[in-house]
Design a protein around this motif. Structure first.
Motif, PDB file in Angstrom:
ATOM      1  N   UNK A 156       6.911 -20.119   1.953  1.00 28.79           N
ATOM      2  CA  UNK A 156       8.485 -20.031   1.460  1.00 28.79           C
ATOM      3  C   UNK A 156       8.401 -19.899   0.072  1.00 28.79           C
ATOM      4  N   UNK A 157       7.240 -19.519  -0.492  1.00 28.62           N
ATOM      5  CA  UNK A 157       7.326 -19.203  -2.190  1.00 28.62           C
ATOM      6  C   UNK A 157       7.706 -17.668  -2.324  1.00 28.62           C
ATOM      7  N   UNK A 158       8.629 -17.379  -3.246  1.00 29.44           N
ATOM      8  CA  UNK A 158       8.960 -15.911  -3.370  1.00 29.44           C
ATOM      9  C   UNK A 158       8.044 -15.425  -4.745  1.00 29.44           C
ATOM     10  N   UNK A 159       7.521 -14.457  -4.582  1.00 32.28           N
ATOM     11  CA  UNK A 159       6.630 -13.639  -5.674  1.00 32.28           C
ATOM     12  C   UNK A 159       6.877 -12.257  -5.744  1.00 32.28           C
ATOM     13  N   UNK A 160       6.785 -11.671  -6.841  1.00 32.63           N
ATOM     14  CA  UNK A 160       6.789 -10.247  -6.933  1.00 32.63           C
ATOM     15  C   UNK A 160       5.489  -9.668  -6.933  1.00 32.63           C
ATOM     16  N   UNK A 161       5.486  -8.505  -5.974  1.00 31.82           N
ATOM     17  CA  UNK A 161       4.017  -7.813  -5.843  1.00 31.82           C
ATOM     18  C   UNK A 161       4.305  -6.290  -6.102  1.00 31.82           C
ATOM     19  N   UNK A 162       3.039  -5.911  -6.612  1.00 32.84           N
ATOM     20  CA  UNK A 162       3.061  -4.523  -6.933  1.00 32.84           C
ATOM     21  C   UNK A 162       1.966  -3.663  -6.178  1.00 32.84           C
ATOM     22  N   UNK A 163       1.959  -2.537  -5.910  1.00 35.56           N
ATOM     23  CA  UNK A 163       1.179  -1.633  -5.155  1.00 35.56           C
ATOM     24  C   UNK A 163       0.329  -1.208  -6.182  1.00 35.56           C
ATOM     25  N   UNK A 164      -0.839  -0.357  -5.640  1.00 34.91           N
ATOM     26  CA  UNK A 164      -1.762   0.182  -6.450  1.00 34.91           C
ATOM     27  C   UNK A 164      -1.414   1.478  -7.246  1.00 34.91           C
ATOM     28  N   UNK A 219       8.595  16.924 -15.390  1.00 32.66           N
ATOM     29  CA  UNK A 219       8.754  15.543 -15.929  1.00 32.66           C
ATOM     30  C   UNK A 219       9.020  14.560 -14.931  1.00 32.66           C
ATOM     31  N   UNK A 220       8.684  14.904 -13.779  1.00 30.85           N
ATOM     32  CA  UNK A 220       8.433  13.672 -12.818  1.00 30.85           C
ATOM     33  C   UNK A 220       7.307  13.336 -12.686  1.00 30.85           C
ATOM     34  N   UNK A 221       6.278  14.026 -13.197  1.00 28.63           N
ATOM     35  CA  UNK A 221       4.731  13.852 -13.062  1.00 28.63           C
ATOM     36  C   UNK A 221       4.696  12.346 -13.662  1.00 28.63           C
ATOM     37  N   UNK A 222       4.033  11.558 -12.892  1.00 28.50           N
ATOM     38  CA  UNK A 222       3.760  10.131 -13.169  1.00 28.50           C
ATOM     39  C   UNK A 222       2.987   9.445 -12.085  1.00 28.50           C
ATOM     40  N   UNK A 223       2.572   8.201 -12.405  1.00 24.36           N
ATOM     41  CA  UNK A 223       2.012   7.416 -11.319  1.00 24.36           C
ATOM     42  C   UNK A 223       3.308   6.364 -10.718  1.00 24.36           C
ATOM     43  N   UNK A 224       3.634   6.555  -9.524  1.00 18.72           N
ATOM     44  CA  UNK A 224       4.636   5.724  -8.954  1.00 18.72           C
ATOM     45  C   UNK A 224       3.877   4.469  -8.321  1.00 18.72           C
ATOM     46  N   UNK A 225       4.709   3.572  -8.641  1.00 12.64           N
ATOM     47  CA  UNK A 225       4.264   1.990  -8.126  1.00 12.64           C
ATOM     48  C   UNK A 225       5.449   1.560  -7.285  1.00 12.64           C
ATOM     49  N   UNK A 277       0.764  -1.327   0.154  1.00 13.80           N
ATOM     50  CA  UNK A 277       0.121   0.097  -0.094  1.00 13.80           C
ATOM     51  C   UNK A 277       0.897   1.096   0.044  1.00 13.80           C
ATOM     52  N   UNK A 278       0.766   2.067  -1.090  1.00 11.41           N
ATOM     53  CA  UNK A 278       1.540   3.138  -1.205  1.00 11.41           C
ATOM     54  C   UNK A 278       0.814   4.693  -0.710  1.00 11.41           C
ATOM     55  N   UNK A 279       1.679   5.421  -0.155  1.00 10.90           N
ATOM     56  CA  UNK A 279       0.776   6.741   0.149  1.00 10.90           C
ATOM     57  C   UNK A 279       1.898   7.719  -0.116  1.00 10.90           C
ATOM     58  N   UNK A 280       1.676   9.120   0.131  1.00 11.89           N
ATOM     59  CA  UNK A 280       2.407   9.969  -0.032  1.00 11.89           C
ATOM     60  C   UNK A 280       2.186  11.076  -1.461  1.00 11.89           C
ATOM     61  N   UNK A 281       1.733  10.514  -2.352  1.00  9.01           N
ATOM     62  CA  UNK A 281       1.596  11.322  -3.585  1.00  9.01           C
ATOM     63  C   UNK A 281       0.706  12.665  -3.511  1.00  9.01           C
ATOM     64  N   UNK A 282       0.901  13.248  -4.423  1.00  9.19           N
ATOM     65  CA  UNK A 282      -0.003  14.462  -4.368  1.00  9.19           C
ATOM     66  C   UNK A 282       0.569  15.489  -5.695  1.00  9.19           C
ATOM     67  N   UNK A 283       0.256  16.815  -5.484  1.00  9.69           N
ATOM     68  CA  UNK A 283       0.468  17.805  -6.435  1.00  9.69           C
ATOM     69  C   UNK A 283       1.591  18.794  -5.733  1.00  9.69           C
ATOM     70  N   UNK A 284       2.488  19.392  -6.409  1.00  9.25           N
ATOM     71  CA  UNK A 284       3.543  20.239  -5.862  1.00  9.25           C
ATOM     72  C   UNK A 284       4.281  21.134  -6.878  1.00  9.25           C
ATOM     73  N   UNK A 285       4.455  22.016  -6.499  1.00  8.25           N
ATOM     74  CA  UNK A 285       5.188  23.039  -7.679  1.00  8.25           C
ATOM     75  C   UNK A 285       6.557  22.410  -7.941  1.00  8.25           C
ATOM     76  N   UNK A 286       7.139  22.937  -9.130  1.00 10.42           N
ATOM     77  CA  UNK A 286       8.594  22.449  -9.250  1.00 10.42           C
ATOM     78  C   UNK A 286       9.427  22.849  -8.460  1.00 10.42           C
ATOM     79  N   UNK A 287      10.452  22.122  -8.005  1.00 11.03           N
ATOM     80  CA  UNK A 287      11.391  22.557  -7.154  1.00 11.03           C
ATOM     81  C   UNK A 287      10.839  21.868  -5.630  1.00 11.03           C
TER      82      UNK A 287
END
Length: 120
Positions: free
Chosen positions: A104-112, A88-94, A5-15
């Motif tokens: 004991x299985x190893x898998x790869x998981x993604x956030x939303x 140019x950093x504007x994107x969806x971050x995963x 579960x990701x958090x912390x995204x949003x809108x920000x001004x350059x810099x």
């Protein structure tokens, strides 16, 4: 079952700055590499930064010197500190993690995914 579960995204001004967090939960035995990817509109998803289980980090050239990846193994959490943000950093971050479950299985998981928008 493992969830990221990701958090912390949003809108920000350059810099400006943002700090993304990604917490893993569920049937976790061990977490290996943890990663941040991003996908801008009309572009392929690309790797931004990675951190191994022992703390070795790598960041993409496009964000070197501006972004820092870190992790708190006690909290099963990975962070991405983003400074001097550019439009140019504007994107969806995963976030992504290689997780060994209690079976004991190893898998790869993604956030939303979490949206980061850099605009004046």
């Amino acid at each position: 079952q493992v969830q990221l579960v990701e958090s912390g995204g949003g809108s920000v001004q350059p810099g400006g700055s943002l700090r993304l967090s990604c917490a893993a939960s569920g049937s976790i035995f061990r977490i290996y590499g943890m990663y941040w990817y991003r996908q801008a509109p009309g572009k392929q998803r690309g790797l931004v930064a990675s951190i191994s289980s022992n703390g070795t980090t790598n960041v993409a050239d496009s964000v070197k010197g501006r972004f820092t990846i870190s992790r708190d193994n006690a909290k099963n959490t990975v962070y991405l500190q983003m400074n001097s943000l550019k439009p140019e950093d504007t994107a969806v971050y995963y976030c992504n993690a290689a997780v060994q479950s209690t079976t004991r299985q190893v898998n790869n998981y993604w956030g939303q995914g979490t949206q980061v928008t850099v605009s004046s």
